[in-house]
Each structure stands twice: as structure tokens, then as C-alpha cells.
Design a protein around this motif. Sequence first.
Motif, PDB file in Angstrom:
ATOM      1  N   ASN A 104       5.092   6.289   6.043  1.00 18.27           N
ATOM      2  CA  ASN A 104       4.784   7.628   5.534  1.00 18.27           C
ATOM      3  C   ASN A 104       4.951   8.674   6.631  1.00 18.27           C
ATOM      4  O   ASN A 104       5.500   9.764   6.397  1.00 18.27           O
ATOM      5  CB  ASN A 104       3.346   7.691   5.001  1.00 18.27           C
ATOM      6  N   ASN A 106      -4.562  -2.060  -1.105  1.00 18.36           N
ATOM      7  CA  ASN A 106      -3.391  -1.267  -1.505  1.00 18.36           C
ATOM      8  C   ASN A 106      -3.759   0.028  -2.217  1.00 18.36           C
ATOM      9  O   ASN A 106      -3.179   1.091  -1.952  1.00 18.36           O
ATOM     10  CB  ASN A 106      -2.474  -2.108  -2.409  1.00 18.36           C
ATOM     11  N   ILE A 111      -2.852   3.847  -0.882  1.00 13.46           N
ATOM     12  CA  ILE A 111      -2.042   4.784  -1.678  1.00 13.46           C
ATOM     13  C   ILE A 111      -2.805   6.083  -1.916  1.00 13.46           C
ATOM     14  O   ILE A 111      -2.245   7.184  -1.796  1.00 13.46           O
ATOM     15  CB  ILE A 111      -1.628   4.137  -3.011  1.00 13.46           C
TER      16      ILE A 111
END
Length: 319
Positions: A73, A146, A150
Motif C-alpha cells: 500500500n 485480514n 483492510i
Amino acid sequence: MDGSTIKIHQLKNHSTLAEFILLGFSDVPNLQVFLFGMFLIIYLIIVMSNSLIIIITRTDLSLHTPMYFFLGNFSFLEICYVSVTLPRLLTNLYTQDNSISFMACAIQMYFFLVLGVTECFILTVMAYDRYVAICNPLLYPIIMNNSICILLAAGCWISGVPVHIGFTYWIFSLPFCGSNELNHFFCDIPPVVALACGDTFKIEILIYVIALLVVTIPFMLILGSYVKIISTILKLPSATGRAKSFSTCSSHLIVVALFFGSGIITYLRPKSSHSARTDKFLSLFYTVVTPMFNPMIYCLRNKDVMIALKRFLLRHNVL
């Protein structure tokens, strides 16, 4: 001329202002070709090196962890961040046309601010990830699952969007009734506000408040995380364990120091100490130099990334 007449005159000049002139590096006319070549090479290095990190963190299964998810990211963010300023600078150097429309200037500032805030928050989340991994290793898979990763990444990307819509609108609603020459290479806050006429006290206070919220507070949270991290690492019985832990954290600390250091000096130092030359130098540091060195810092100081990179290059017959 009474006050109402002056105000009408200022608004008239503001309404007719169609563009700014980015002076950039026009004070060194003999270096224009050299600067164009140098910034083009730097831009290509930033895009290619960060793209490579994105590819290997996505394709190498050994890097499918929260740490490298945020690194991917961060690399994508660096490409976006540098693309807000460098292509315009390259165009200006190539065409020798330094004009930028009023709207284009506002859009450039908006995306620059939003992506800058995103970078502050992603660096903070990366520090939190290292804090949980080292200080609470047994709970790490549960805390940094996860879904949480996110959500944290999404929060970093969108948190600055609404704030800076209003902030940018307010800056460009100021009356500009004098020169339209920006002594900078992109539409940053200090040079734009410096061209505004009338009282800019409120906007300057807001600049300090926002800088404190999105720069200083994340920086203090990162420092607090690393105080805990270093304290925990020093208690590890194994020298190998200490070395590995320090290795995974040192890259992030270097990037934090480079980015936050130059950002804090730029936006939180007193107005009286501002100078166009210093502002341009500091802006070059956090908009160009830091994004160029970040991939090198993360790759050269991280064994996992280096191993994954070698596997990727061997797989594609590059080595």
C-alpha cells in the motif's frame, strides 16, 4: 477609497485571476535541461522500484503478511504521491511554460494534501503493526487479521478526503489581488497563502491545527510505539532475535524520520522563518528524495524482501 470599495476591487481581481505562474527553478535558466533529465530519471526510478515492490508483495506467498500488505500500500501511495507534482514539473521544464490554471492548482494542492495525510497514517499503521508483532506476538494473528488490515488501509486512504475538500476550497476562496507568481515548483500551501491579500490569520491557524492533527499526533504515536518496541527487543534473550527485530523496524524508522522530519519543519516552523529557497529545498526532500530512497531502504535492509526479489528476478530470467 473606503473599505467596501477596496473589498469590491479585491474580489474583482480575484475573479479575473485565471492562472498562477510556477517559478520553480527559473532562477537557474542554464540548468533547465539538466534538471529535466535528472527529475525524469528520478521519476522513472520511483515508479519502477515501487512497482516492483508491489509486484513481489502480491506474488510472493512468503510476503503475504500484514507487514508487507501495508508495504505494498505504501509503495502504491508513493507512486501516486510523486505523480501529483513531478509530471507537472517535468512538463514545465520541457515546455518552458510555467503557467498553471487556478483550478489545476487547487486540484494539485488537494491531491497532494490528501496523499500526504494518507502517508502519515499508513506510516503510523505500519508502526502499530510492528508494535503488535513484537510486543504481543501471541495475539498478532488475531489482532492483525485480514479484515482489520483492510479496514486500517481503507481508513488511511479515505480519512483525509473530506477534511481537505473544505480546507482546499477555503484556501482558494481567499482574495488574490496582487502577483500571481508562485515561487515554488508546485501548488503547496505556504506559497499560495503568501499570495493572498487581506487577513490570512484564520487560515494560518487552521494550517497549524491540521498539521498538528495529521502530522504531529501520528508522529508522536509512532515514537510511542517504538519506545515500547525497543524496550521489548532489549529484553529478548537471543542476540539473533534482537538483531532480526531491529532489522525489520530500522527501515521503517528511517523512512519515518525522513518524511516526518521534513514535513514538520515545513508546516510547523514560524512564518517569519519561511523563505522560498528553504521551502523549495524541503519540499524536494519529502516529495522527491524520500520517495526515491524508500524502496532502497526497505529492500536493502530487509532480508525477506531481498530474497523475494531474487526469486522474482530468477523466475523471469533477469538474473
